[in-house]
Design a protein around this motif. Structure first.
Motif, PDB file in Angstrom:
ATOM      1  N   GLU A 183      37.175  30.852  28.314  1.00 61.12           N
ATOM      2  CA  GLU A 183      36.962  29.434  27.996  1.00 61.12           C
ATOM      3  C   GLU A 183      38.261  28.728  27.612  1.00 61.12           C
ATOM      4  N   LEU A 184      39.284  29.480  27.259  1.00 62.16           N
ATOM      5  CA  LEU A 184      40.567  28.881  26.892  1.00 62.16           C
ATOM      6  C   LEU A 184      41.430  28.543  28.107  1.00 62.16           C
ATOM      7  N   VAL A 185      41.085  29.103  29.270  1.00 60.77           N
ATOM      8  CA  VAL A 185      41.856  28.858  30.489  1.00 60.77           C
ATOM      9  C   VAL A 185      41.495  27.480  31.022  1.00 60.77           C
ATOM     10  N   GLU A 186      42.514  26.706  31.414  1.00 55.77           N
ATOM     11  CA  GLU A 186      42.271  25.327  31.830  1.00 55.77           C
ATOM     12  C   GLU A 186      42.037  25.173  33.334  1.00 55.77           C
ATOM     13  N   GLY A 187      42.765  25.882  34.161  1.00 61.99           N
ATOM     14  CA  GLY A 187      42.666  25.693  35.608  1.00 61.99           C
ATOM     15  C   GLY A 187      41.389  26.283  36.187  1.00 61.99           C
ATOM     16  N   ASP A 188      40.711  25.510  37.062  1.00 63.95           N
ATOM     17  CA  ASP A 188      39.473  25.989  37.685  1.00 63.95           C
ATOM     18  C   ASP A 188      39.740  27.137  38.652  1.00 63.95           C
ATOM     19  N   GLU A 189      40.855  27.047  39.382  1.00 64.17           N
ATOM     20  CA  GLU A 189      41.190  28.101  40.341  1.00 64.17           C
ATOM     21  C   GLU A 189      41.411  29.433  39.621  1.00 64.17           C
ATOM     22  N   ILE A 190      42.086  29.360  38.502  1.00 62.65           N
ATOM     23  CA  ILE A 190      42.375  30.579  37.743  1.00 62.65           C
ATOM     24  C   ILE A 190      41.085  31.165  37.188  1.00 62.65           C
ATOM     25  N   LYS A 191      40.195  30.286  36.712  1.00 60.75           N
ATOM     26  CA  LYS A 191      38.906  30.763  36.200  1.00 60.75           C
ATOM     27  C   LYS A 191      38.123  31.478  37.294  1.00 60.75           C
ATOM     28  N   GLN A 192      38.155  30.922  38.500  1.00 60.08           N
ATOM     29  CA  GLN A 192      37.430  31.547  39.607  1.00 60.08           C
ATOM     30  C   GLN A 192      38.008  32.926  39.932  1.00 60.08           C
ATOM     31  N   LYS A 193      39.333  33.023  39.938  1.00 58.36           N
ATOM     32  CA  LYS A 193      39.960  34.320  40.217  1.00 58.36           C
ATOM     33  C   LYS A 193      39.570  35.353  39.171  1.00 58.36           C
ATOM     34  N   ILE A 194      39.561  34.925  37.920  1.00 60.30           N
ATOM     35  CA  ILE A 194      39.207  35.846  36.837  1.00 60.30           C
ATOM     36  C   ILE A 194      37.756  36.292  36.982  1.00 60.30           C
ATOM     37  N   MET A 195      36.889  35.352  37.290  1.00 58.19           N
ATOM     38  CA  MET A 195      35.476  35.697  37.458  1.00 58.19           C
ATOM     39  C   MET A 195      35.277  36.631  38.654  1.00 58.19           C
ATOM     40  N   GLU A 196      36.006  36.385  39.755  1.00 58.64           N
ATOM     41  CA  GLU A 196      35.917  37.266  40.923  1.00 58.64           C
ATOM     42  C   GLU A 196      36.372  38.680  40.562  1.00 58.64           C
ATOM     43  N   HIS A 197      37.457  38.755  39.823  1.00 57.65           N
ATOM     44  CA  HIS A 197      37.972  40.069  39.408  1.00 57.65           C
ATOM     45  C   HIS A 197      36.948  40.784  38.534  1.00 57.65           C
ATOM     46  N   LYS A 198      36.300  40.015  37.660  1.00 57.24           N
ATOM     47  CA  LYS A 198      35.296  40.589  36.770  1.00 57.24           C
ATOM     48  C   LYS A 198      34.099  41.107  37.578  1.00 57.24           C
ATOM     49  N   LEU A 199      33.679  40.327  38.573  1.00 56.80           N
ATOM     50  CA  LEU A 199      32.557  40.747  39.415  1.00 56.80           C
ATOM     51  C   LEU A 199      32.903  41.994  40.228  1.00 56.80           C
ATOM     52  N   GLU A 200      34.125  42.038  40.763  1.00 60.96           N
ATOM     53  CA  GLU A 200      34.554  43.217  41.518  1.00 60.96           C
ATOM     54  C   GLU A 200      34.522  44.464  40.643  1.00 60.96           C
ATOM     55  N   LYS A 201      34.968  44.307  39.429  1.00 57.72           N
ATOM     56  CA  LYS A 201      34.991  45.442  38.510  1.00 57.72           C
ATOM     57  C   LYS A 201      33.568  45.909  38.202  1.00 57.72           C
ATOM     58  N   GLN A 202      32.661  44.960  38.007  1.00 54.99           N
ATOM     59  CA  GLN A 202      31.267  45.322  37.743  1.00 54.99           C
ATOM     60  C   GLN A 202      30.655  46.030  38.950  1.00 54.99           C
ATOM     61  N   GLU A 203      30.964  45.541  40.159  1.00 55.59           N
ATOM     62  CA  GLU A 203      30.436  46.174  41.370  1.00 55.59           C
ATOM     63  C   GLU A 203      30.950  47.604  41.510  1.00 55.59           C
ATOM     64  N   ARG A 204      32.231  47.801  41.197  1.00 56.42           N
ATOM     65  CA  ARG A 204      32.796  49.152  41.262  1.00 56.42           C
ATOM     66  C   ARG A 204      32.101  50.080  40.269  1.00 56.42           C
ATOM     67  N   ASN A 205      31.842  49.565  39.085  1.00 60.91           N
ATOM     68  CA  ASN A 205      31.156  50.375  38.074  1.00 60.91           C
ATOM     69  C   ASN A 205      29.731  50.700  38.518  1.00 60.91           C
ATOM     70  N   ASP A 206      29.057  49.727  39.141  1.00 61.39           N
ATOM     71  CA  ASP A 206      27.701  49.961  39.632  1.00 61.39           C
ATOM     72  C   ASP A 206      27.694  51.010  40.742  1.00 61.39           C
ATOM     73  N   MET A 207      28.694  50.953  41.615  1.00 58.60           N
ATOM     74  CA  MET A 207      28.781  51.920  42.715  1.00 58.60           C
ATOM     75  C   MET A 207      29.035  53.330  42.183  1.00 58.60           C
ATOM     76  N   GLU A 208      29.820  53.431  41.123  1.00 60.96           N
ATOM     77  CA  GLU A 208      30.113  54.743  40.549  1.00 60.96           C
ATOM     78  C   GLU A 208      28.874  55.339  39.896  1.00 60.96           C
ATOM     79  N   LEU A 209      28.033  54.497  39.330  1.00 58.44           N
ATOM     80  CA  LEU A 209      26.829  54.985  38.667  1.00 58.44           C
ATOM     81  C   LEU A 209      25.791  55.485  39.669  1.00 58.44           C
ATOM     82  N   VAL A 210      25.800  54.920  40.866  1.00 58.51           N
ATOM     83  CA  VAL A 210      24.794  55.293  41.873  1.00 58.51           C
ATOM     84  C   VAL A 210      25.120  56.587  42.534  1.00 58.51           C
TER      85      VAL A 210
END
Length: 118
Positions: free
Chosen positions: A91-118
């Protein structure tokens, strides 16, 4: 006040115990005090001074290698820490593009963790 030298950060004992300084090295043997007086000899002095310079060069090279080995994974660790900090405080990050990149990175990490659990 008495203090344990291995727990006080500014002591040589702490630095050696924590692996921040070289402990086992043949160049350190030259720095030991010798209690046997030697009669002055000009040739001996010249060779000793040459040897001292050479030993210092060797010691500096070994210290550089030791430092490089200690700092080997530092950049990767710092990068991971920065990414975690950004993800926590998005929430402290101002740029929308940067927020999107961070969220994408977070989603990728979650997907990797989900794949490892399966």
């Amino acid at each position: 006040m008495k203090r344990n030298p291995r727990k006080v950060k500014w002591t040589k004992a702490f630095r050696r115990a924590a692996g921040k300084e070289m402990t086992v090295d043949s160049t350190l043997e030259f720095e030991k005090r010798r209690n046997i007086p030697v009669r002055y000899d000009r040739d001996l002095m010249q060779t000793t001074l040459k040897a001292i310079k050479r030993v210092q060069e060797i010691k500096q090279k070994r210290e550089k290698v030791h430092y490089k080995n200690r700092m080997a994974g530092k950049k990767e660790r710092e990068l991971q820490e920065n990414i975690k900090a950004l993800q926590k405080n998005i929430e402290l990050v101002e740029g929308d593009e940067i927020k999107q990149k961070i969220m994408e990175h977070k989603l990728e990490k979650q997907e990797r963790n989900d794949m490892e659990l399966v």
